[in-house]
Each structure stands twice: as structure tokens, then as C-alpha cells.
Design an enzyme around this catalytic site. Structure first.
Site, PDB file in Angstrom:
ATOM      1  N   HIS A 119      12.821  53.469  42.527  1.00 55.10           N
ATOM      2  CA  HIS A 119      13.733  52.872  41.824  1.00 55.10           C
ATOM      3  C   HIS A 119      14.498  51.857  42.982  1.00 55.10           C
ATOM      4  O   HIS A 119      15.050  50.776  42.616  1.00 55.10           O
ATOM      5  CB  HIS A 119      13.838  53.514  41.059  1.00 55.10           C
ATOM      6  CG  HIS A 119      15.441  52.797  39.670  1.00 55.10           C
ATOM      7  ND1 HIS A 119      14.632  52.416  38.590  1.00 55.10           N
ATOM      8  CD2 HIS A 119      16.231  52.246  39.704  1.00 55.10           C
ATOM      9  CE1 HIS A 119      15.222  52.111  37.952  1.00 55.10           C
ATOM     10  NE2 HIS A 119      16.149  51.572  39.103  1.00 55.10           N
ATOM     11  N   GLU A 120      15.165  52.517  43.281  1.00 52.84           N
ATOM     12  CA  GLU A 120      16.162  52.090  44.158  1.00 52.84           C
ATOM     13  C   GLU A 120      15.756  50.992  45.251  1.00 52.84           C
ATOM     14  O   GLU A 120      17.038  50.204  45.914  1.00 52.84           O
ATOM     15  CB  GLU A 120      16.910  53.331  44.770  1.00 52.84           C
ATOM     16  CG  GLU A 120      18.043  54.301  43.597  1.00 52.84           C
ATOM     17  CD  GLU A 120      19.343  53.676  42.823  1.00 52.84           C
ATOM     18  OE1 GLU A 120      19.704  52.596  42.387  1.00 52.84           O
ATOM     19  OE2 GLU A 120      18.799  54.005  41.452  1.00 52.84           O
ATOM     20  N   HIS A 123      15.380  48.323  43.791  1.00 54.15           N
ATOM     21  CA  HIS A 123      17.312  46.964  43.570  1.00 54.15           C
ATOM     22  C   HIS A 123      17.641  46.833  44.968  1.00 54.15           C
ATOM     23  O   HIS A 123      17.886  45.839  45.212  1.00 54.15           O
ATOM     24  CB  HIS A 123      18.246  48.368  43.126  1.00 54.15           C
ATOM     25  CG  HIS A 123      18.209  48.413  42.064  1.00 54.15           C
ATOM     26  ND1 HIS A 123      17.647  47.802  41.267  1.00 54.15           N
ATOM     27  CD2 HIS A 123      18.113  49.455  41.130  1.00 54.15           C
ATOM     28  CE1 HIS A 123      18.632  48.243  39.407  1.00 54.15           C
ATOM     29  NE2 HIS A 123      18.416  49.448  39.904  1.00 54.15           N
ATOM     30  N   HIS A 129      15.996  45.162  36.817  1.00 54.28           N
ATOM     31  CA  HIS A 129      15.972  46.209  36.044  1.00 54.28           C
ATOM     32  C   HIS A 129      14.978  45.338  35.189  1.00 54.28           C
ATOM     33  O   HIS A 129      15.221  44.072  34.509  1.00 54.28           O
ATOM     34  CB  HIS A 129      17.021  47.244  34.384  1.00 54.28           C
ATOM     35  CG  HIS A 129      17.540  47.828  35.376  1.00 54.28           C
ATOM     36  ND1 HIS A 129      18.796  48.678  35.122  1.00 54.28           N
ATOM     37  CD2 HIS A 129      17.353  48.922  36.497  1.00 54.28           C
ATOM     38  CE1 HIS A 129      19.201  48.942  35.873  1.00 54.28           C
ATOM     39  NE2 HIS A 129      17.674  49.278  37.394  1.00 54.28           N
TER      40      HIS A 129
HETATM   41  N1  TQI Z   1      21.440  54.207  38.989  1.00 60.95           N
HETATM   42  C1  TQI Z   1      22.178  52.786  37.863  1.00 60.95           C
HETATM   43  C2  TQI Z   1      20.316  52.386  38.834  1.00 60.95           C
HETATM   44  O1  TQI Z   1      19.982  51.825  39.554  1.00 60.95           O
HETATM   45  C3  TQI Z   1      22.980  52.447  38.888  1.00 60.95           C
HETATM   46  C4  TQI Z   1      22.817  51.282  38.048  1.00 60.95           C
HETATM   47  C5  TQI Z   1      23.274  50.677  36.719  1.00 60.95           C
HETATM   48  C6  TQI Z   1      22.256  49.920  38.133  1.00 60.95           C
HETATM   49  N2  TQI Z   1      23.186  48.916  36.721  1.00 60.95           N
HETATM   50  C7  TQI Z   1      22.649  48.762  36.815  1.00 60.95           C
HETATM   51  C8  TQI Z   1      21.771  48.895  39.682  1.00 60.95           C
HETATM   52  C9  TQI Z   1      22.256  47.339  38.029  1.00 60.95           C
HETATM   53  C10 TQI Z   1      21.777  48.264  39.691  1.00 60.95           C
HETATM   54  C11 TQI Z   1      21.398  47.012  39.017  1.00 60.95           C
HETATM   55  O2  TQI Z   1      19.980  51.874  37.871  1.00 60.95           O
HETATM   56  S1  TQI Z   1      20.909  55.914  37.852  1.00 60.95           S
HETATM   57  C12 TQI Z   1      17.075  55.206  37.102  1.00 60.95           C
HETATM   58  C13 TQI Z   1      16.329  55.445  35.984  1.00 60.95           C
HETATM   59  C14 TQI Z   1      19.363  55.625  38.107  1.00 60.95           C
HETATM   60  C15 TQI Z   1      18.783  55.777  37.484  1.00 60.95           C
HETATM   61  O3  TQI Z   1      21.831  56.883  39.057  1.00 60.95           O
HETATM   62  O4  TQI Z   1      21.211  56.096  36.338  1.00 60.95           O
HETATM   63  C16 TQI Z   1      16.398  55.593  37.839  1.00 60.95           C
HETATM   64  C17 TQI Z   1      18.885  55.323  39.480  1.00 60.95           C
HETATM   65  F1  TQI Z   1      15.796  53.894  35.864  1.00 60.95           F
HETATM   66  F2  TQI Z   1      15.131  56.512  35.755  1.00 60.95           F
HETATM   67  F3  TQI Z   1      16.835  55.862  34.801  1.00 60.95           F
HETATM   68  C18 TQI Z   1      17.538  55.996  39.271  1.00 60.95           C
HETATM   69 CL1  TQI Z   1      15.231  55.890  38.392  1.00 60.95          CL
HETATM   70 ZN    ZN Z   2      18.337  50.404  38.610  1.00 61.37          ZN
END
Ligand code: TQI
Ligand code: ZN
Ligand code: ZN
Length: 162
Positions: A119-120, A123, A129
Site C-alpha cells: 500500500h505505501e 503512495h 486512495h
Molecule cells: N496510514 C495512512 C495511509 O497510508 C496515512 C494516510 C492517510 C495517507 N491519508 C493519506 C497517505 C493520504 C497518503 C495519502 O493510508 S495508515 C492502510 C489501510 C495505513 C492504512 O497507517 O492508516 C494501509 C497504512 F489501507 F489498510 F487502511 C497502510 Cl494498507
Molecule cells: Zn494510504
């Protein structure tokens, strides 16, 4: 449906061979590094991009590290659960993981590291998303344990950028 960051930032076309490095202070084990290698390879399989580990942390395009609490970018981690990780859009390259989590590397209990890494990395490459629940880039973790396979929506999005 997939989305991009404002202005649709992406790594430039002359930079199809991207490098990554691990924050030296973390001293990560080989199995942990292998998780990131697998996560990168999933994106490499559907783009012209290649990813390799750089010898130099400072010169790497993408920098991966585990940190706890405040760690210098104004986006402190919050301890167990809540935010797990964050990554910045191109060409920043920073990919931080919350060192307070119980990370699962090979089917242990805890937060599945490869799922979060895939996922990261999305980004890091410029994907925002997705509204498609099966997509890796869907923004919630609800009822999900391990999700590492790119969905058609992820592939379509990344192939618009690269
Ligand atoms: N971190 C968020 C994410 O990576 C951070 C974030 C929020 C973000 N809004 C954003 C990053 C907009 C970029 C752009 O989405 S998290 C998931 C999932 C997170 C969440 O720690 O909440 C995953 C990290 F999708 F499962 F909810 C990895 Cl896979
Ligand atoms: Zn994300
Ligand atoms: Zn950070």
C-alpha cells in the site's frame, strides 16, 4: 476507482530504475528486507519500473525506516494501532513505519508488514486512495488481515502514471 495526488506527481521517465535503502539505525533482519523486496516486485511486475536496494542510504530514491513517536517530519506516530505507516508522494521517497506496531513478517500475529508495504509503495509511486474495496489502495483496513495482491484497479491506476 484509483486516484492520484494533486498535480499527479510521479517519478520522471528517465528514472525507471529506482533505488531504495533501509534506515541504517534500524538494523533490519534479512526476512524483513525480503518482505519489502517482494512488495516492490509486485509493482515492478505491472510497470516498466525496476527497484533495487541502494548501497547508500543518502543517495537512495526511497528511504524506508521504522520510527516511534515524533521522528522529524511533523507527523508523529501514535503507538500501537491507529496510524501504521505513511509515505510521501514522488519525488520525496520517504516511507516510515510505526515501530510501536507488532509487525507480522511471515504469518505471525500482528499487522501484516507486506500488506502495508504494498500500500505505501503505491503512495511512493504516486497513487492516492481507491474507492474499490478489493484494491490495495483502498484506505481502510476493515476485516483485512493480509492483502498483498494488486487488484485490477491498482494496476490500471499505476499504468496511467507509468
Ligand atoms: N496510514 C495512512 C495511509 O497510508 C496515512 C494516510 C492517510 C495517507 N491519508 C493519506 C497517505 C493520504 C497518503 C495519502 O493510508 S495508515 C492502510 C489501510 C495505513 C492504512 O497507517 O492508516 C494501509 C497504512 F489501507 F489498510 F487502511 C497502510 Cl494498507
Ligand atoms: Zn494510504
Ligand atoms: Zn514520518
Amino acid at each position: 476507482h484509483f486516484s492520484f495526488f494533486p498535480g499527479e506527481p510521479r517519478w520522471p521517465p528517465y528514472k525507471q530504475s529506482l533505488t531504495y535503502a533501509f534506515f541504517p539505525g534500524n538494523n533490519l533482519s534479512e526476512p524483513v528486507k525480503a518482505v519489502f523486496r517482494r512488495a516492490f516486485s509486485r509493482w515492478a511486475a505491472v510497470t516498466p519500473l525496476t527497484f533495487s536496494e541502494a548501497d547508500s542510504y543518502l543517495e537512495a530514491d526511497m528511504k524506508i525506516g521504522f520510527f516511534v513517536g515524533e521522528h522529524g517530519d511533523g507527523e508523529p506516530f501514535d503507538g500501537v494501532l491507529g496510524t501504521l505507516a505513511h509515505a510521501f508522494s514522488p519525488p520525496d521517497g520517504r516511507f516510515h513505519l510505526d515501530g510501536a506496531e507488532e509487525w507480522a513478517v511471515e504469518g505471525e500475529r500482528g499487522v501484516d508488514l507486506e500488506s502495508v508495504a504494498v500500500h505505501e509503495i503505491g503512495h511512493l509511486l504516486g497513487l492516492g486512495h481507491s474507492s474499490v474495496e478489493e484494491a490495495i489502495m483502498f484506505p481502510t483496513i476493515s476485516s483485512r488481515r493480509r492483502k498483498v495482491e494488486l487488484a485490477r484497479d491498482d494496476v490500471e491506476g499505476i499504468q496511467v502514471l507509468y
